[in-house]
Design an enzyme around this catalytic site. Structure first.
Site, mmCIF file in Angstrom:
data_model
loop_
_atom_site.group_PDB
_atom_site.id
_atom_site.type_symbol
_atom_site.label_atom_id
_atom_site.label_comp_id
_atom_site.label_asym_id
_atom_site.label_seq_id
_atom_site.Cartn_x
_atom_site.Cartn_y
_atom_site.Cartn_z
ATOM 1 N N GLU A 133 21.749 -42.589 -33.134
ATOM 2 C CA GLU A 133 21.366 -43.336 -34.333
ATOM 3 C C GLU A 133 20.178 -42.674 -35.033
ATOM 4 O OE1 GLU A 133 23.315 -45.566 -35.494
ATOM 5 O OE2 GLU A 133 24.557 -45.522 -33.689
ATOM 6 N N ASP A 203 25.844 -36.877 -33.397
ATOM 7 C CA ASP A 203 26.018 -36.506 -31.986
ATOM 8 C C ASP A 203 25.210 -35.257 -31.655
ATOM 9 O OD1 ASP A 203 27.671 -38.593 -31.336
ATOM 10 O OD2 ASP A 203 29.532 -37.467 -31.559
#
Length: 429
Positions: A133, A203
């Site tokens: 995040e 990611d």
């Protein structure tokens, strides 16, 4: 046509994914980022947070918030550049929801679902989600999404105009509808492509944070595997091009390829991680039945008879008794949890609960004595600072409480709890 074009232009904004602040890299004419300035991102995030804080599912629990923000801040400190050109402060919080999920809001506000905290089996797994995040925030995905939507709106508007022209001509209504739908389809596909790319970028940034922070990078793979098992028969049965996120299997393969050459690094978890999970288990469903279910779970965990499980389960049972207002039982179980924690470093969570029990029993003098000692032992803890003020009020030392809280209000202007306590102290005067 104007109304239809406006709807087409504004609808994607309402469902735009989350994410946050600017990169420290120079902006070289990236028009996609101009859709939302860093200042506007923060203002938008603060506006959303005002609504979230009023929601009953917002976990406004001091120890949980403190743990998440200490943990998240450590991740951010590994890569300070993720704060972006505006240098935003990140804020991490939890929401009451059993679904395995987390999300980022504009301006650096990051939420994690209670269900995800319970599903994570190690701090490396939790770190992999928060780092992902943070990656969304660092890459300014929401600003880029809005820039992308502007382009998509032009595609949709052009298709509507072309469709109208086709309808007026002798081409026919079917061709007109096909033209309009075709343009809309192109716009939707562009959104999906952007979302998949954004997830991959997040990611990769998250993986760098995990590696530089000394976490086990395989934790990301392990958690995605757990997520895949939880959603088996749902997500992976849908064709990849229809998903706003890449398939879990694809993401696992991509991350495995990236960590293949990295040396395995085992990392010991902070015991507070397991204690916080016990607390969240009770807060996720704090109804009478929910508390009883959690108690049954802790009783079953005690049978494992490991030192860690005894400590965590006793703490969970002590907190459950506190929620049920069985304060004698809560105090006894907390003492057993503390005994089981030896020789580990004393946890601030034991101290927090002990002070709460004394305050609930109207033992102001004892609560104040412990809170004052805790304030010296944990000088950076905001939870302890709040408990110290509460103890002053409970002990009827109102003038001291007001003086202390006025100083705190100057130092922590955005802290709602300080304002509430100051109001309570003034009312008591």
């Amino acid at each position: 046509f104007a109304a239809l074009a406006l709807t087409a232009a504004t609808l994607p904004l309402a469902v735009a994914p989350t994410m946050g602040v600017a990169q420290t890299l120079p902006t070289l004419g990236d028009t996609e980022r101009e859709g939302l300035s860093p200042l506007m991102e923060r203002k938008l995030g603060e506006q959303i947070m005002r609504d979230i804080r009023r929601d009953p599912d917002y976990l406004d629990d001091g120890p949980v918030l403190e743990y998440l923000n200490n943990f998240g801040s450590n991740l951010v400190s590994v890569r300070p550049d993720v704060r972006g050109e505006a240098g935003y402060d990140f804020f991490f919080f939890a929401v009451r929801d059993p679904v395995l999920n987390a999300f980022a809001l504009p301006g650096g506000f990051i939420a994690v679902h209670s269900g995800l905290m319970l599903a994570a089996q190690s701090e490396s797994e939790l770190a992999s989600v928060l780092a992902h995040e943070i990656g969304h925030v660092a890459q300014r995905h929401i600003a880029r999404m809005i820039g992308q939507q502007k382009q998509n709106s032009m595609i949709q508007l052009a298709s509507i105009v072309l469709g109208a022209l086709a309808g007026v001509s002798k081409v026919g209504g079917d061709a007109a509808m096909a033209t309009m739908m075709g343009g809309t389809g192109v716009a939707i596909q562009r959104q999906l492509n952007f979302s998949r790319d954004a997830e991959r970028e997040a990611d990769r940034v998250g993986l760098q944070i995990l590696r530089d922070g000394g976490f086990d990078t395989s934790g990301m793979v392990a958690f995605f595997g757990r997520l895949q098992s939880a959603s088996r028969g749902l997500g992976d049965s849908v064709p990849p091009y229809l998903l706003t996120h890449p398939l879990t299997t694809e993401r696992i393969a991509d991350i495995q390829a990236r960590i293949r050459d990295q040396r395995y690094k085992q990392r010991a978890d902070n015991p507070d991680f397991q204690l916080i999970r016990a607390r969240v288990r009770l807060l996720q469903n704090n109804t009478a039945q929910g508390i009883r279910d959690a108690q049954a779970y802790f009783e079953s965990q005690l049978r494992q008879n490991t030192k860690m499980q005894i400590m965590v389960s006793k703490y969970g049972l002590a907190y459950a008794a506190y929620l049920q207002r069985s304060y004698d039982k809560a105090e006894s179980l907390l003492q057993e949890a503390r005994a089981a924690s030896q020789p580990m470093v004393p946890s601030i969570l034991f101290t927090n609960l002990d002070i709460d029990i004394k305050l609930a029993r109207k033992q102001g003098a004892q609560a104040l004595k412990e809170a004052d000692a805790a304030r010296k032992q944990f000088p950076l803890s905001r939870v302890v600072a709040h408990q110290y003020a509460d103890s002053l009020i409970e002990g009827q030392r109102y003038d001291v409480a007001v003086t202390y809280l006025r100083d705190q209000a100057q130092l922590y202007r955005q802290e709602v709890a300080v304002q509430d306590l100051l109001a309570k102290a003034y009312a008591a005067q």
